[in-house]
Design an enzyme around this catalytic site. Sequence first.
Site, mmCIF file in Angstrom:
data_model
loop_
_atom_site.group_PDB
_atom_site.id
_atom_site.type_symbol
_atom_site.label_atom_id
_atom_site.label_comp_id
_atom_site.label_asym_id
_atom_site.label_seq_id
_atom_site.Cartn_x
_atom_site.Cartn_y
_atom_site.Cartn_z
ATOM 1 N N SER A 294 -8.080 -21.305 -22.452
ATOM 2 C CA SER A 294 -7.809 -19.967 -22.989
ATOM 3 C C SER A 294 -7.386 -18.994 -21.894
ATOM 4 O O SER A 294 -6.705 -18.009 -22.195
ATOM 5 C CB SER A 294 -9.060 -19.420 -23.693
ATOM 6 O OG SER A 294 -9.385 -20.218 -24.804
ATOM 7 N N HIS B 85 -11.016 -15.431 -20.393
ATOM 8 C CA HIS B 85 -9.991 -14.754 -21.179
ATOM 9 C C HIS B 85 -9.495 -13.496 -20.476
ATOM 10 O O HIS B 85 -8.284 -13.277 -20.318
ATOM 11 C CB HIS B 85 -10.549 -14.368 -22.557
ATOM 12 C CG HIS B 85 -10.879 -15.544 -23.415
ATOM 13 N ND1 HIS B 85 -11.530 -15.422 -24.628
ATOM 14 C CD2 HIS B 85 -10.654 -16.877 -23.245
ATOM 15 C CE1 HIS B 85 -11.681 -16.621 -25.169
ATOM 16 N NE2 HIS B 85 -11.171 -17.513 -24.343
#
Length: 349
Positions: A156, A209
């Site tokens: 991610s 992230h």
Amino acid sequence: EYRKLVRRASSYASFQLSEGVRPSQYYVGRPVVCLTILLVCTVMLVLEMWVNDWKFEDFRVNPTFGPSVQTLLTLGAKRTDLILEYGQWYRLIAPVFLHGGIIHYAFNMLGLYSIGFPLERQFGSLAIGYIFMLSGVMGTVMSAIFSPRSVGIGASGGIFGIFGSAWAELFQNWSLYHGEAWKSLLQLTFATVLNLMLGLMPFLDNFAHLGGFLTGILCGLGVLVSSRYTRYGELKQRKCYQISLQVLSVIVTPLFITVAIFVLYFGVGEGNKASEWCVWCDYLSCVPFPPGDKPWWTCDPCMDAGLRGTNLPNGTTLLVCPDEREVLAPTPNRLDDDSLLALCHVHCL
């Protein structure tokens, strides 16, 4: 829809259609890098499930329908002590292609397809490959700094780097969207917020992230600048704000990388944990849901730390807790993941 906006972003689009011209900066062929990322991530997800004997972990432990912590560690997941104390620096790169489970994989690949593919078609494979890999690694570094005890997987981080670069591309080329910039802004906001909310589940690391997102913005400001043309196909000069943002990217990106690596190497360790700078930051990465006595998943530090235990000759087990404390506990009948988890709850928390 976003792909259509990217393709229409240039004031030169009408000239291309009328004259049948496709300059290289607007059409670069197949998205080779994104297709490669999709293939590698798919192969790694299959490998994860194979190593995990084709079994899904309990939903309360891994709500993304995926493997165990030990399986992820075996395949190169991030844990800070293994990086710093055991020199396993490959764990900064390997997580870029790992996923916590099928849900995690599906949302990441959807984001890659909807945003990464059109960006690569417009700006080229080199730019998107650079953004994805650097963002993925920097996402892992940020996770290692602020969440050192948890096992992290960083695919991610690279995907959020592409999200961040899409934001940078939007701001760099705002004037070329011809009134559709706000629509694209709303679409990017929805995609970014949705994926950040997914990061509140176990194994999905919002520190990775955010680190990848910030890196993607910095990289995108430098390389995702569209050339502007007159209606006659003549190249226009770049605007002052575009040049200024590119200069900012060139200066800040290496500085950010240098500071992050320095903090990871010197700021994470016994008595000097960078994660303690922000005592509430754990809630950025995992929140039990729904609130109440019976949440669908918990944020038990014993579950996502990759516990280690060694049976000693004197009938005890040397257990390494999530905070790296070593404790002696009675040896269970069978030293497996469930027994280590039970020992952790009794002797570590």
